[in-house]
Enzyme design. Structure first.
Site, PDB file in Angstrom:
ATOM      1  CB  VAL A  85      -0.984   0.008   1.196  1.00 37.65           C
ATOM      2  CG1 VAL A  85      -2.039  -1.072   1.023  1.00 37.65           C
ATOM      3  CG2 VAL A  85      -0.246  -0.146   2.511  1.00 37.65           C
ATOM      4  CG  HIS A 164     -13.937   3.561  18.950  1.00 33.86           C
ATOM      5  ND1 HIS A 164     -12.569   3.518  19.044  1.00 33.86           N
ATOM      6  CD2 HIS A 164     -14.406   2.961  20.075  1.00 33.86           C
ATOM      7  CE1 HIS A 164     -12.222   2.924  20.165  1.00 33.86           C
ATOM      8  NE2 HIS A 164     -13.311   2.578  20.808  1.00 33.86           N
ATOM      9  CG  HIS A 226      -9.540   7.008  22.680  1.00 32.94           C
ATOM     10  ND1 HIS A 226     -10.102   7.158  21.431  1.00 32.94           N
ATOM     11  CD2 HIS A 226      -8.911   5.806  22.651  1.00 32.94           C
ATOM     12  CE1 HIS A 226      -9.832   6.106  20.685  1.00 32.94           C
ATOM     13  NE2 HIS A 226      -9.106   5.277  21.401  1.00 32.94           N
ATOM     14  CE  LYS A 326      -3.535  -1.578  26.482  1.00 32.30           C
ATOM     15  NZ  LYS A 326      -4.875  -2.172  26.366  1.00 32.30           N
TER      16      LYS A 326
END
Length: 476
Positions: A85, A164, A226, A326
């Site tokens: 790509v 998102h 985010h 995490k």
């Protein structure tokens, strides 16, 4: 609506877990309005038939709840090309066809510049759109260069820097709760709100993502994009409309108002850490440095916390704490708005009135208000929680984002100047961390995170000159 979607990185985790189920959800909801041609480009030496078999297997893993007819329609619409790509000839073959195409770069961010250059040389059809995942660049300079490359390729309105989080139901409800309820907006300011916590703590560990995560860490992976987006929605001034220009202008205003952290501030108002071995849910979790694909010398953090202040009329005096970690012992994913205590209690010694907290729960989605009420005995104070559950979203977050891409609505994408302002906020932190001014702490997997420490902490000897606040300049 664009009828062609080309996914670069078509056999990756993002495509399998999110993009394919999102397309099937759009198909099931009748939102596509007709056939959509899906072209997958990747490094595997596959035929289109092999790719469709792979799609079916991914639906079994990540989209079994979706109607079979919708899954089969997406599968039947797919074709596959083995492609480099970054090569203009391969890219030209991947986007070949009639009419405009939406090109989704489901790729590592380091590939964005050469892929965009290849798209430019290949020649995009008029009306095409380009979609990029986060993080957008690696720092302010690379984000500015990426914006320059994109501006040579397509108009800004055709660039979709997607996050998102912005399509999650509860995130949208932050605006709804603020702007549609008269009871909240008059007290949505520093006079009444002491602190806002924006938290994304998760029990998930690395889960095989070392190839990406070890190059970014918690600050870039979560806070720079985010959580700063959530900060914008919490702190923005009411826009005139929810159109893309008005909404995104107000978000940029918030980022521009963030007071840049000095090295002194970074030492005292940020933390970083990474996890040690531990147990989560009955599973043994290795130390981060022992995870496959991790390079310990990178000193990548798996936990990051930053305290910010906004230089604005509405928010002067309110602390905004952004935190993500995490391999923690419990999931905590919320925006917690903590109100100041009442000025006087007429109840004597009958209990304590805890500050009200309005929680926007992100996963699972819901809304909670912590208040104080009267208990079983007269004048006895007791904490109460008022909870509202959100109805199931009409579309998954990625479904909403893909629909916006196909229809050309950029309201939930991040504008170029907004992406640059977000890097401006975190660059002082990255710089001080690179100098090792803030210790890299440790915490056992399955714990609550790094243990509490004194505000001024102990750290490398070379931090001593930062442990005292600089004197104010003389008044002239």
């Amino acid at each position: 609506m664009i009828r062609r979607l080309a996914v670069f990185g078509a056999t990756g985790d993002l495509t399998a877990r999110f993009l394919l189920p999102a397309l099937a959800a759009l198909e099931a909801a009748g939102q596509l309005g007709g056939p959509l041609q899906l072209t997958g480009a990747g490094r595997e030496d596959w035929s289109s038939e092999k790719y469709r078999e792979w799609i079916a297997a991914q639906f079994d893993r990540h989209g079994a709840h979706l109607p079979a007819e919708a899954r089969e329609a997406v599968q039947a619409s797919a074709r596959y090309l083995r492609a480099d790509v970054t090569d203009p000839a391969d890219v030209a073959a991947a986007i070949a066809g009639d009419g405009p195409v939406a090109v989704y770069l489901a790729l590592p961010p380091a590939l964005f510049p050469p892929v965009i250059t290849a798209l430019h040389e290949a020649g995009l059809p008029a009306g095409s759109r380009v979609v990029l995942e986060k993080p957008f660049g690696e720092d302010l300079a690379s984000a500015q260069e990426l914006n320059r490359l994109l501006a040579e390729l397509v108009p800004e309105q055709a660039v979709f820097r997607v996050d998102h989080f912005l399509a999650m139901t509860t995130v949208q409800n932050v605006l709804g709760s603020r702007l549609a309820n008269r009871v909240l907006e008059p007290i949505w300011n520093s006079t009444h709100i002491a602190e806002v916590e924006i938290v994304w703590d998760e029990t998930l560990a690395l889960e095989g993502r070392a190839g990406y995560y070890d190059h970014v860490g918690a600050l870039k992976d979560m806070i720079q994009n985010h959580l700063l987006q959530l900060l914008c929605l919490v702190a923005m001034e009411p826009p005139i409309t929810l159109g893309e220009r008005d909404l995104r202008d107000r978000k940029v205003d918030v980022l521009r108002s963030v007071r840049l952290l000095t090295e002194y501030d970074v030492v005292h108002r940020t933390r970083r850490a990474r996890y040690l071995p531990g147990r989560i849910g009955g599973r043994d979790i290795p130390a981060y440095v022992d995870e496959e694909g991790v390079s310990p010398e990178r000193r990548t953090e798996t936990f990051a916390e930053v305290e910010l202040e906004l230089d604005s009329w509405r928010w002067a005096g309110t602390t905004f704490r952004l935190r993500s970690g995490k391999a923690l012992g419990a999931d905590r994913k919320e925006v917690a708005v903590r109100f100041r205590s009442v000025p006087h209690l007429p109840f004597g010694h009958s209990g304590e009135a805890l500050p009200n907290v309005l929680r926007f729960n992100l996963e699972p989605e819901g809304l909670t208000l912590d208040v104080t009420g009267i208990g079983a005995h007269a004048h006895e104070l007791t904490p109460l929680s008022l909870t509202a559950q959100m109805g199931p979203p009409g579309l998954p977050a990625y479904g909403r984002l893909l629909l916006d891409v196909l229809t050309g609505d950029p309201v939930l994408s991040i504008r170029g100047d907004e992406a640059e302002e977000a890097w401006r906020v975190v660059e002082p932190v990255l710089s001080a961390w690179d100098k090792d001014l803030v210790p890299l702490e440790e915490y056992p997997a399955g714990s609550a995170g790094p243990p509490p420490r004194e505000r001024y902490g102990d750290g490398p000897q070379r931090r001593e000159d930062l442990l005292h606040e600089p004197a104010a300049p003389p008044v002239s």
